[in-house]
Structures are given as structure tokens and as C-alpha cells.
Design a protein around this motif. Structure first.
Motif, PDB file in Angstrom:
ATOM      1  N   ALA A  84      50.757  55.202  13.434  1.00  0.00           N
ATOM      2  CA  ALA A  84      50.407  53.742  12.866  1.00  0.00           C
ATOM      3  C   ALA A  84      49.680  53.227  13.949  1.00  0.00           C
ATOM      4  CB  ALA A  84      52.157  53.063  13.162  1.00  0.00           C
TER       5      ALA A  84
ATOM      6  N   VAL B 227      54.513  57.813  14.228  1.00  0.00           N
ATOM      7  CA  VAL B 227      55.666  57.359  13.735  1.00  0.00           C
ATOM      8  C   VAL B 227      56.873  57.881  13.833  1.00  0.00           C
ATOM      9  CG1 VAL B 227      55.975  56.835  10.961  1.00  0.00           C
ATOM     10  CG2 VAL B 227      53.763  56.812  11.814  1.00  0.00           C
TER      11      VAL B 227
ATOM     12  N   ARG C 163      48.714  51.744   8.515  1.00  0.00           N
ATOM     13  CA  ARG C 163      49.717  53.614   8.447  1.00  0.00           C
ATOM     14  C   ARG C 163      48.474  54.422   7.981  1.00  0.00           C
ATOM     15  NH1 ARG C 163      54.848  56.422   7.079  1.00  0.00           N
ATOM     16  NH2 ARG C 163      54.622  58.553   7.914  1.00  0.00           N
TER      17      ARG C 163
ATOM     18  N   LEU D 194      57.371  50.190   9.544  1.00  0.00           N
ATOM     19  CA  LEU D 194      57.589  50.728  10.256  1.00  0.00           C
ATOM     20  C   LEU D 194      58.194  51.104  11.455  1.00  0.00           C
ATOM     21  CD1 LEU D 194      53.109  51.577  10.049  1.00  0.00           C
ATOM     22  CD2 LEU D 194      55.174  52.888   8.449  1.00  0.00           C
TER      23      LEU D 194
END
Length: 735
Positions: free
Chosen positions: A517, A589, A512, A477
């Protein structure tokens, strides 16, 4: 029909048969042998005779059945006639008038009492009389007392209209103060049964009882009016006085000789003394116009002042019958008290303004002192770190030259003390930076793996020294944050987990969650009690009192809390005593491989609240805590309306006529409703409002109550991060 007469004797019958046979033979002989017609005719004649005999027997049986049916019909007719006579005798004994009409609206039968009072006009009560003729004859009877303005034809039309209903029951007034109740019911075949009952005794008793009740009610109303503190006057639909009490004359200074039944409203209005002054938009003309309309435009309310400083509150309300009621209340003391209160409020506001200016000066001085302190700490920390680093290098160099184990152990302790001092200075420097308003962050997309991989290599050594397992789950991520401070946050969480975990393992991973995140650090340490979960983020706070300085200075979590607050990254904690803990940090994110964005300044207040325009209801009975919460939340750009208890909160919402965007409610509000009950009252009246319960009660019972209502808890001492997250969740648009 038969060829042989049964009454002939046997010899005669044989003689006839012989002749018949001879004739047939001769006929057969004269016809050709091929046709066989004669034999066929003979055969048909024999068959016809057999069928005639069968039909004759069937006819005889039919006649027998007909005779039997006629006999039963005669018996049934006799029984029906007997039943008719019995029915006629039965209805003849009834005290009520009875009549039966068939489905064609024709009279079938009636008794002698039916229409007994209308014999002067109803004279042909015989079977076959049409129902409409019966009604017209009754309408012309002298015994029928018609209502005023109603003709016999009108009465007949209305009576026939009601006859169309399936069930009818009504009273008919007769002359001589007598009453007749008429009821109609439909039979199964569509006919009509009419019953007439004399109810004169019942109606007279009912009227006497109603008159008695009216007299009793009148006395009660008079006693009530005389004991009221307000003056009351009642006017009928024509604007005439029909009821009043003595208080109305005293308050309006109207002589008792003018207060009498039938006195007109305008005449009484003209009797008011000249020192009566109408206030506001209502004057004598408007008041008189309202009375002329009998309150049809709604209620009216205004105040009247006299030269004696007396203040009267006048309220008028229309009544369903077209009249209206006036009430007059002496509110002189209330108005004087309100004026004194207004004067006190004005003086208090002046004093509050003075104190506010003093507080603003003190706050400015405190902010200047705090800024000076931060600058001093930053400068001192920077100046101290260089000699500390030099001292550590010198000690390390000296340790390599010494061979005595005791001397080397002593130098090791000195180096450890310097390391602790260096860590303390760096932590103080970080806190000083985080509290500075001029601090800016380099917010840009970061690959989490670029932060996690070096930390894994660094922390594995520390974990291995304690015999712990450290697992860092790789993540692909990308997030948006300041890489330096985010790395420091994760590093502090991992080192804190390693430091306080005696055995087991430490696990670091990323989950997630929608557009965020969540970085999680799990450990198998001793766990943290719920009562201590807010305190561990305070400076120099360590739950293990036996730990030495080398085990930590109690600033790691304080730095995590401040850095995440400035970055806008919510911090969470889940822990269970004896099972371990999990610290969580949520980071937005970013797109994979996104380009770095421009640096921007992160304010001290939580992101997203300043422009949300939230209005929060705060209900807290502790004035100091309530004042602190108001100052904190309003500093984030949120508007706060505050109340001390449940009743005050409901009254405040009624007065303001608004529904808040969120509510912060203390569970312990003193006597009266607790916080959960207040939330239910708000939900019943204004619908679901996002609410958090503030409490120091950590019992399972309250936890279950809040869970059943879907309410989060903010445990005292209140975690500002959790409070900010609740408000941010409220301000966030629904997904």
C-alpha cells in the motif's frame, strides 16, 4: 458408286432412268400398299448416293492436304539437314573438343578435335556410341596420365560416377606435362554436352606463380622467425625439424650444427643441457609423449629453469597437417618481477592487517561513543521535556491573568519558543531511538483508517489557519507496521506539506500496488529541485533559508527517512518546481481484520538483503566514494566486487568468470567508455544484468539515454534508501 455413268450422253442417261423407274414401279405394284418398303428402299438408295458424294469430296480435300503437308515436310527436312550441316561446320571450327549425347546416352555428333589425344584407344567415335563405352576407351589411352595406384578401371568408375552430376568440370592430366579440362552440361531434353579444352598453358602459368609465391612466403617467414624475440621450431607430421630461427638454439643451448632439416625431435630433446629442470607436472617423458602424438591431445605449456636462474616458457601447438610448433620465451624478468610483487603484496597485506586492526579498534571506540551519545541524548531529552512542559503550563496560566496586550504577546512568543524547543528535543529523541541498535518495533496489522482519521482531524486545524484545503481519502486497507512510528511518519509528511504550502491544497491518499500500500501526500507548494531532493532528508536541512524556527527545525524528513529505513518501508519523492511535491511511503499489505502478530526486531540494514546472497559489481573511479559505497553495501550483507574503470571491470569479470546479480556503474569514469557504454558491453557479453547508473549529471540527455536503456539513476549524493530499494528489487523473485 453411282447408278448413272457420268460419261454417257444425255439420251443414254434418260433411257437408263426410264428403265429404272419402270422397274421400281413394277416392284411397287407387286408389293402390298401397307408396307411401303419399296419406296423406303428407294429413299435410302437416294440418301446413300448423297452421302457417297460427300465422302468422295472430303477424301479429295484430304488428299490435297496430304500433298501439301508432304511438300512442307520435304522443305523442313531440307532446312533441318542444312542446319545440321551448318552445326557440324560450326563445331568443327571450335578449338575445343565437342560431343553431344542424346538422353539415351548415345553419341549424336562430335567434332574432329574431340578425343584427339586419345585416338589410340577411342577409334569408333560414330553416332550411336554409348557414353560408358566412350569412357572405357578413354581410360585405356596411353596419353592419359593416371594418378599413382589408380587403374584404368578405377578411373572409369570414378569418371562415370561424376557423370551422374548435372554439371561437371575437372582437369585431366596427360602425358608430356599437358592438361585437359573436361566439362559436362545437361541439355533441356536430358542429353549431355561434353567439352574438352586444352588448359596446359594456364596450369603451367599457375604453377609458376604458385612456386614464386611459395618462395616469397618462405623468405618472409624466415625473416619473421629471425626477428622474433621467442625461439620457434616447426616439426612435420613425422616429428622432423622443417623450420626454426637462431633464437631457439640460443635459448635451449643447442649447437647450430644439430639444428638442421630433418633432425628428429627426440634427438634434439636429448641435446638439452643437464641443468634444464622441468617444473610442474610436465617432465621430459610427458613432453616427448606429447610430441609423439603430434599435439593431438591439445596444446601444452610448461616452464623450464636453468641453474643460471633463467626461466623459459615453452608452448606447443599441433598443426592441421599433423606437425606441431614449439615456441620458447625467456620470462626470467617477468618471474623475478612477479616474485618481487608477491613479496611486496605480502608486506602490504601485513600492513593492511595492522591498519585494519587499528580501524576496528577505532570503529569500536566510535560505536561506544555513539552509544554513549544516544544514551545521553535520550536521558537529557527525557529530563528536559518535563520542565519545559511545566514552563508552558505556567506561561499559559500567566497569560490568562494578564490584560496588557503587549505582555500577552511577549508571553506568546516565549511559549512559541518553548514549543519549538520541545519539538526539537522530541525530534532528537526520536532520532536517537531510531539510531539505537536495541530499538524494537511492534509490527502488527493496522487499519490505515485508524491512523488517517485522527490525523485528518488534527491537521485540518493547521491547514485552515493557513487557508489551505486538506483532503484525506478514506482507505479500507490493512497494513503491517509499527502503528506508533507509522503514525509519526504520516504526521511528519502532512505537517511538512502544510508548513511549506502557501496556497492551494494538500491531498492524502492510499494506492494499492500489488502486495504493498503506497501512502501518498500531495501538495501544491513551491516544489523541490532535483538537486535538493536527497538533501532534504538530512538533519536540520531546510530549503527555505528565510523560514524561522517556528516554521520547522529541519528534522521531520530526517525522522521519516530513518524510521522508514528501520521499518523497511521505501520512501519516494516526486516533485516539480512551481507545481508541488508528492511524498510516498510503501507499506506491506496485511489481511483484512488480521490478528496482531508478535513484535519483532527490525535491523538497521534493509530487509531482505542479508540472506539474498547478492553479488554486486561496483565501478567507480573516485576511491573515497567507492570505499564508502563498499562499506555501506557490504554492511547490508551484500558481496561487492569493485573496479576503477570500464576496462578493469570487463577484465575482472573475465578473470572471475562470473556474472554479477546487479551492477552499480558511475557514468563519469574518466577517459574511455562512460557508464552507459560499459553497461551495453556487459549486456552484449553476459546478457542483461540489473544495473543502476550513479551520476551527478542531471541533464536531459543523460536522462533520455538511461530511459532508452531501461536504467534507473542514483543521483549524487546517493540516497541510501533508493540504493537499498534497487538492491531489494534485484533480490526479489520475479513475479
Amino acid at each position: 458408286m453411282t447408278l448413272i455413268d457420268p460419261s454417257d450422253d444425255l439420251a443414254r442417261q434418260n433411257e437408263k432412268l426410264v428403265k429404272i423407274a419402270e422397274a421400281l414401279m413394277r416392284r411397287v405394284e407387286h408389293q402390298t400398299a401397307e408396307s411401303g418398303a419399296a419406296y423406303a428402299q428407294f429413299e435410302r438408295a437416294a440418301l446413300l448416293e448423297q452421302r457417297v458424294r460427300e465422302r468422295t469430296r472430303e477424301l479429295e480435300r484430304t488428299l490435297d492436304l496430304l500433298h501439301d503437308s508432304n511438300a512442307r515436310l520435304a522443305a523442313a527436312t531440307d532446312e533441318a539437314e542444312a542446319a545440321r550441316r551448318n552445326l557440324a561446320d560450326a563445331i568443327g571450327t571450335l578449338n575445343e573438343g565437342f560431343a553431344l549425347f542424346d538422353p539415351e546416352e548415345r553419341l549424336v555428333m562430335c567434332n574432329a578435335r574431340f578425343c584427339r589425344d586419345f585416338r589410340d584407344s577411342v577409334r569408333d567415335l560414330a553416332p550411336g556410341l554409348a557414353f560408358a563405352d566412350y569412357v572405357r576407351q578413354v581410360s585405356r589411352a596411353r596419353a592419359l596420365a593416371l594418378p599413382p595406384g589408380v587403374t584404368p578401371e578405377d578411373w572409369a568408375v570414378e569418371r562415370l560416377r561424376r557423370h551422374r552430376d548435372r554439371h561437371v568440370m575437372f582437369n585431366v592430366e596427360l602425358t608430356g606435362n599437358r592438361w585437359l579440362q573436361v566439362s559436362e552440361h545437361r541439355t533441356g531434353n536430358g542429353g549431355t554436352v561434353v567439352v574438352q579444352t586444352d588448359v596446359t598453358d594456364i596450369v603451367q602459368i599457375e604453377r609458376q606463380e604458385r612456386a614464386r609465391l611459395k618462395d616469397s612466403q618462405a623468405r618472409m617467414i624466415r625473416a619473421t622467425l629471425d626477428h622474433l624475440n621467442q625461439g620457434v621450431a616447426i616439426f612435420d607430421g613425422a616429428g622432423r625439424l622443417v623450420g626454426w630461427n637462431e633464437r631457439i638454439g640460443t635459448l635451449l643451448a643447442i649447437s647450430a650444427r644439430f639444428l638442421r632439416i630433418g633432425a628428429g625431435f627426440d634427438a634434439l630433446l636429448d641435446r638439452l643441457p643437464p641443468d634444464f629442470a622441468f617444473t610442474g607436472r610436465i617432465g621430459r617423458a610427458e613432453f616427448s609423449g606429447w610430441a609423439d602424438r603430434r599435439g593431438a591431445t591439445g596444446p601444452i605449456r610448461f616452464e623450464v629453469r636453468r641453474a643460471t636462474s633463467q626461466v623459459l616458457d615453452v608452448f606447443g601447438q599441433g598443426m592441421p597437417d599433423g606437425g606441431f610448433v614449439l615456441s620458447v620465451t625467456d620470462v626470467t624478468q617477468e618471474r623475478e618481477a612477479a616474485q618481487r610483487l608477491a613479496d611486496m603484496n605480502e608486506a602490504l597485506e601485513s600492513r593492511v592487517m595492522e591498519r585494519t586492526l587499528d580501524l576496528e579498534d577505532a570503529l569500536a571506540a566510535a560505536e561506544r561513543a555513539n552509544a554513549s551519545k544516544n544514551r545521553f541524548v535520550a536521558a537529557a531529552s527525557h529530563d528536559l521535556l518535563q520542565p519545559l512542559s511545566a514552563a508552558k503550563l505556567l506561561i499559559s496560566s500567566l497569560s490568562d491573568r494578564l490584560s496588557d496586550r503587549t505582555d500577552r504577546a511577549t508571553l506568546g512568543k516565549a511559549e512559541s519558543a518553548l514549543t519549538s524547543a520541545e519539538a526539537l528535543i522530541e525530534a532528537l529523541l526520536d532520532i536517537s531511538k531510531l539510531e539505537s541498535d536495541r530499538l524494537s518495533f511492534d509490527i502488527r496489522p493496522i487499519a490505515l483508517e485508524e491512523l488517517l482519521a485522527p490525523l485528518r482531524d488534527q491537521m485540518e486545524v493547521l491547514a485552515a489557519e493557513k487557508g489551505l484545503g486538506l483532503t484525506v481519502v478514506p482507505s479500507g486497507l490493512w497494513v503491517e507496521s509499527d502503528p506508533t512510528y507509522l503514525r509519526r511518519v504520516i504526521q511528519n509528511l502532512i505537517s511538512n506539506a502544510v508548513r511549506y504550502t502557501a496556497h492551494g491544497r494538500v491531498l492524502v491518499g492510499v494506492r494499492r500496488r500489488g502486495s504493498a500500500a503506497r501512502i501518498e501526500v500531495h501538495d501544491t507548494g513551491p516544489g523541490i529541485a532535483e538537486a535538493d531532493q536527497s538533501a532534504i532528508f538530512e538533519e536540520f536541512r531546510r530549503l527555505d533559508a528565510r523560514a524561522s524556527r517556528n516554521d520547522g527545525l529541519g528534522l521531520g524528513l530526517a525522522i521519516v527517512e530513518r524510521a522508514c529505513a528501520r521499518l523497511g518501508h521505501p520512501v519516494g519523492l516526486r516533485s516539480e518546481l512551481g507545481r508541488g511535491s508528492c511524498f510516498m511511503v510503501s507499506v506491506p499489505v496485511a489481511g483484512h481484520g488480521a490478528r496482531p502478530g508478535a513484535p519483532r526486531l527490525r535491523p538497521m540494514r534493509p530487509a531482505g538483503l542479508a540472506d539474498a546472497g547478492l553479488i554486486v559489481l561496483l565501478v567507480e573511479n573516485d576511491p573515497d566514494l567507492r570505499r564508502a559505497l563498499v562499506q555501506l553495501v557490504e554492511g547490508w550483507g551484500v558481496s561487492v566486487i569493485e573496479a576503477e574503470d570500464a576496462d578493469g571491470a570487463l577484465d575482472l569479470l573475465d578473470d572471475l568468470d562470473l556474472v554479477p546479480d546487479a551492477a552499480l556503474i558511475d557514468q563519469q569514469l574518466g577517459p574511455g567508455r562512460p557508464g552507459t557504454a560499459l553497461y551495453q558491453a556487459i549486456r552484449e557479453r553476459w546478457g542483461a544484468v540489473p544495473t543502476a547508473i550513479i551520476t551527478a549529471d542531471r541533464s536531459d540527455a543523460l536522462r533520455r539515454d538511461c530511459a532508452a536503456l531501461g536504467l534507473p539513476r542514483l543521483l549524487k549524493p546517493i540516497d541510501r534508501t533508493a540504493l537499498a530499494q534497487f538492491l531489494k528489487d534485484t533480490a526479489a523473485p520475479p513475479v
